[in-house]
Design a protein around this motif. Sequence first.
Motif, PDB file in Angstrom:
ATOM      1  N   MET A 124     -52.417 -32.765  32.753  1.00  0.00           N
ATOM      2  CA  MET A 124     -51.018 -32.364  32.838  1.00  0.00           C
ATOM      3  C   MET A 124     -50.769 -31.763  34.214  1.00  0.00           C
ATOM      4  SD  MET A 124     -47.911 -31.603  32.286  1.00  0.00           S
ATOM      5  CE  MET A 124     -47.656 -32.494  30.774  1.00  0.00           C
ATOM      6  N   MET A 125     -49.820 -32.341  34.934  1.00  0.00           N
ATOM      7  CA  MET A 125     -49.566 -31.934  36.319  1.00  0.00           C
ATOM      8  C   MET A 125     -48.956 -30.547  36.435  1.00  0.00           C
ATOM      9  SD  MET A 125     -48.114 -35.491  37.953  1.00  0.00           S
ATOM     10  CE  MET A 125     -46.835 -35.645  36.690  1.00  0.00           C
ATOM     11  N   VAL A 126     -48.327 -30.050  35.371  1.00  0.00           N
ATOM     12  CA  VAL A 126     -47.619 -28.765  35.426  1.00  0.00           C
ATOM     13  C   VAL A 126     -48.487 -27.697  34.772  1.00  0.00           C
ATOM     14  CG1 VAL A 126     -45.494 -27.563  34.850  1.00  0.00           C
ATOM     15  CG2 VAL A 126     -45.446 -30.041  35.251  1.00  0.00           C
ATOM     16  N   PRO A 127     -49.071 -26.769  35.547  1.00  0.00           N
ATOM     17  CA  PRO A 127     -50.016 -25.800  34.983  1.00  0.00           C
ATOM     18  C   PRO A 127     -49.436 -24.895  33.907  1.00  0.00           C
ATOM     19  CG  PRO A 127     -50.197 -25.877  37.374  1.00  0.00           C
ATOM     20  CD  PRO A 127     -48.994 -26.685  37.016  1.00  0.00           C
ATOM     21  N   ILE A 128     -48.139 -24.588  33.952  1.00  0.00           N
ATOM     22  CA  ILE A 128     -47.570 -23.617  33.011  1.00  0.00           C
ATOM     23  C   ILE A 128     -47.572 -24.120  31.569  1.00  0.00           C
ATOM     24  CG2 ILE A 128     -46.168 -22.399  34.709  1.00  0.00           C
ATOM     25  CD1 ILE A 128     -43.759 -24.049  33.762  1.00  0.00           C
ATOM     26  N   VAL A 129     -47.801 -25.411  31.341  1.00  0.00           N
ATOM     27  CA  VAL A 129     -47.876 -25.905  29.960  1.00  0.00           C
ATOM     28  C   VAL A 129     -49.267 -26.421  29.604  1.00  0.00           C
ATOM     29  CG1 VAL A 129     -45.429 -26.414  29.714  1.00  0.00           C
ATOM     30  CG2 VAL A 129     -46.923 -28.149  30.683  1.00  0.00           C
ATOM     31  N   ARG A 130     -50.260 -26.043  30.380  1.00  0.00           N
ATOM     32  CA  ARG A 130     -51.620 -26.512  30.082  1.00  0.00           C
ATOM     33  C   ARG A 130     -52.311 -25.769  28.937  1.00  0.00           C
ATOM     34  NH1 ARG A 130     -53.761 -27.106  36.298  1.00  0.00           N
ATOM     35  NH2 ARG A 130     -52.565 -29.003  36.823  1.00  0.00           N
ATOM     36  N   PRO A 131     -52.097 -24.451  28.732  1.00  0.00           N
ATOM     37  CA  PRO A 131     -52.795 -23.779  27.624  1.00  0.00           C
ATOM     38  C   PRO A 131     -52.336 -24.329  26.271  1.00  0.00           C
ATOM     39  CG  PRO A 131     -51.936 -22.172  29.205  1.00  0.00           C
ATOM     40  CD  PRO A 131     -51.315 -23.485  29.538  1.00  0.00           C
ATOM     41  N   LEU A 132     -53.285 -24.710  25.437  1.00  0.00           N
ATOM     42  CA  LEU A 132     -52.987 -25.349  24.156  1.00  0.00           C
ATOM     43  C   LEU A 132     -53.690 -24.640  23.005  1.00  0.00           C
ATOM     44  CD1 LEU A 132     -53.649 -29.102  25.060  1.00  0.00           C
ATOM     45  CD2 LEU A 132     -51.397 -28.034  24.814  1.00  0.00           C
ATOM     46  N   ILE A 133     -53.097 -24.758  21.821  1.00  0.00           N
ATOM     47  CA  ILE A 133     -53.806 -24.430  20.580  1.00  0.00           C
ATOM     48  C   ILE A 133     -53.758 -25.659  19.671  1.00  0.00           C
ATOM     49  CG2 ILE A 133     -53.558 -21.923  20.544  1.00  0.00           C
ATOM     50  CD1 ILE A 133     -51.077 -22.357  18.726  1.00  0.00           C
ATOM     51  N   ILE A 134     -54.838 -25.874  18.945  1.00  0.00           N
ATOM     52  CA  ILE A 134     -54.950 -26.958  17.984  1.00  0.00           C
ATOM     53  C   ILE A 134     -55.482 -26.352  16.695  1.00  0.00           C
ATOM     54  CG2 ILE A 134     -56.039 -29.169  17.452  1.00  0.00           C
ATOM     55  CD1 ILE A 134     -56.498 -29.524  20.459  1.00  0.00           C
ATOM     56  N   GLY A 135     -54.806 -26.621  15.570  1.00  0.00           N
ATOM     57  CA  GLY A 135     -55.319 -26.017  14.352  1.00  0.00           C
ATOM     58  C   GLY A 135     -54.595 -26.430  13.096  1.00  0.00           C
ATOM     59  N   THR A 136     -54.931 -25.715  12.027  1.00  0.00           N
ATOM     60  CA  THR A 136     -54.405 -25.981  10.696  1.00  0.00           C
ATOM     61  C   THR A 136     -54.025 -24.653  10.043  1.00  0.00           C
ATOM     62  OG1 THR A 136     -55.930 -27.834  10.475  1.00  0.00           O
ATOM     63  CG2 THR A 136     -54.896 -27.043   8.465  1.00  0.00           C
ATOM     64  N   ALA A 137     -52.872 -24.641   9.388  1.00  0.00           N
ATOM     65  CA  ALA A 137     -52.462 -23.491   8.574  1.00  0.00           C
ATOM     66  C   ALA A 137     -52.103 -24.004   7.189  1.00  0.00           C
ATOM     67  CB  ALA A 137     -51.272 -22.786   9.203  1.00  0.00           C
ATOM     68  N   THR A 138     -52.394 -23.205   6.169  1.00  0.00           N
ATOM     69  CA  THR A 138     -52.226 -23.634   4.775  1.00  0.00           C
ATOM     70  C   THR A 138     -51.260 -22.720   4.047  1.00  0.00           C
ATOM     71  OG1 THR A 138     -54.493 -24.490   4.737  1.00  0.00           O
ATOM     72  CG2 THR A 138     -53.458 -24.050   2.613  1.00  0.00           C
ATOM     73  N   LYS A 139     -50.451 -23.324   3.183  1.00  0.00           N
ATOM     74  CA  LYS A 139     -49.583 -22.534   2.312  1.00  0.00           C
ATOM     75  C   LYS A 139     -50.437 -21.988   1.167  1.00  0.00           C
ATOM     76  CE  LYS A 139     -45.413 -22.674  -0.511  1.00  0.00           C
ATOM     77  NZ  LYS A 139     -44.158 -23.404  -0.792  1.00  0.00           N
ATOM     78  N   PRO A 140     -50.425 -20.678   0.960  1.00  0.00           N
ATOM     79  CA  PRO A 140     -51.243 -20.098  -0.116  1.00  0.00           C
ATOM     80  C   PRO A 140     -50.781 -20.560  -1.489  1.00  0.00           C
ATOM     81  CG  PRO A 140     -50.495 -18.414   1.441  1.00  0.00           C
ATOM     82  CD  PRO A 140     -49.720 -19.662   1.757  1.00  0.00           C
ATOM     83  N   GLY A 141     -51.697 -20.435  -2.443  1.00  0.00           N
ATOM     84  CA  GLY A 141     -51.302 -20.648  -3.825  1.00  0.00           C
ATOM     85  C   GLY A 141     -51.838 -21.898  -4.473  1.00  0.00           C
ATOM     86  N   GLY A 142     -52.665 -22.653  -3.782  1.00  0.00           N
ATOM     87  CA  GLY A 142     -53.198 -23.866  -4.396  1.00  0.00           C
ATOM     88  C   GLY A 142     -54.226 -24.488  -3.508  1.00  0.00           C
ATOM     89  N   ARG A 143     -54.772 -25.569  -3.956  1.00  0.00           N
ATOM     90  CA  ARG A 143     -55.749 -26.308  -3.191  1.00  0.00           C
ATOM     91  C   ARG A 143     -55.165 -27.666  -2.850  1.00  0.00           C
ATOM     92  NH1 ARG A 143     -61.908 -26.592  -4.916  1.00  0.00           N
ATOM     93  NH2 ARG A 143     -61.717 -24.474  -4.073  1.00  0.00           N
ATOM     94  N   HIS A 144     -55.209 -27.986  -1.530  1.00  0.00           N
ATOM     95  CA  HIS A 144     -54.651 -29.266  -1.082  1.00  0.00           C
ATOM     96  C   HIS A 144     -55.596 -30.387  -1.498  1.00  0.00           C
ATOM     97  CE1 HIS A 144     -52.922 -31.776   2.476  1.00  0.00           C
ATOM     98  NE2 HIS A 144     -52.270 -31.994   1.350  1.00  0.00           N
ATOM     99  N   SER A 145     -55.068 -31.356  -2.202  1.00  0.00           N
ATOM    100  CA  SER A 145     -55.908 -32.465  -2.676  1.00  0.00           C
ATOM    101  C   SER A 145     -56.236 -33.412  -1.551  1.00  0.00           C
ATOM    102  CB  SER A 145     -55.156 -33.217  -3.768  1.00  0.00           C
ATOM    103  OG  SER A 145     -53.945 -33.747  -3.300  1.00  0.00           O
TER     104      SER A 145
END
Length: 225
Positions: A204-225
């Motif tokens: 990415m040529m523009v440094p101000i948008v280079r920091p990234l996060i990658i992940g998963t968040a889950t809604k509580p209350g059950g198990r995702h099948s």
Amino acid sequence: MSGTAPAAATQGSDLWARVFATLYDPLLWWGERAGMGARRRQVLGRARGRTIELGSGTGLNLPHYPGDVEELILTEPEPAMRARLDRRVRTTQRNAKVLDASADQLPFTEESVDTVVSTLVLCTVDRPDAVLREVERVLRPGGSLLFLEHIRSKSPRLARWQDRLEVPWRRFAEGCRCNRATLELIRASGLEVDEVQEETWQGMMVPIVRPLIIGTATKPGGRHS
């Protein structure tokens, strides 16, 4: 304050939206080849069941979804982006539905979605807290938010540049806030962050948008099948 923008301002905004939609894929081309495409595959490989993507843009995620996703709905409120998204869906012959919908007003019933995908979207919305409430509302218990977002840098020097350039970058990049602390917003939303990786957007040529996060968040209350 008037709720109607002057005609000249509206026309100028619409013109830039069309130009930006045209430039979007070329601007990201090298970054996609340098690793962003692989990161998209990493995130989207976890999509399951009924999957809703927020702000799908021109459809760069489309080739990276697993073939066994039960239902894929791509939302995009910007007409110029949505036109390109429609063409990409037709070209790839992917079984996906394109929907004109904003991320803070999703036209789905409560607890009706297994997976929500957000890639480079939470930086662009005016009210990320409202978007995350919508995500929490439509997800089934145990459902997942898959996210790939750029964030405020932990480097004080780069963060200062993000703050200085936030306004001109937002105008150029159709609303993108380069200094938004997105991970903190996700953690405060009621979703449970299961895992998160901090990465750098190589190519990415523009440094101000280079920091990234990658992940998963889950809604509580059950198990995702």
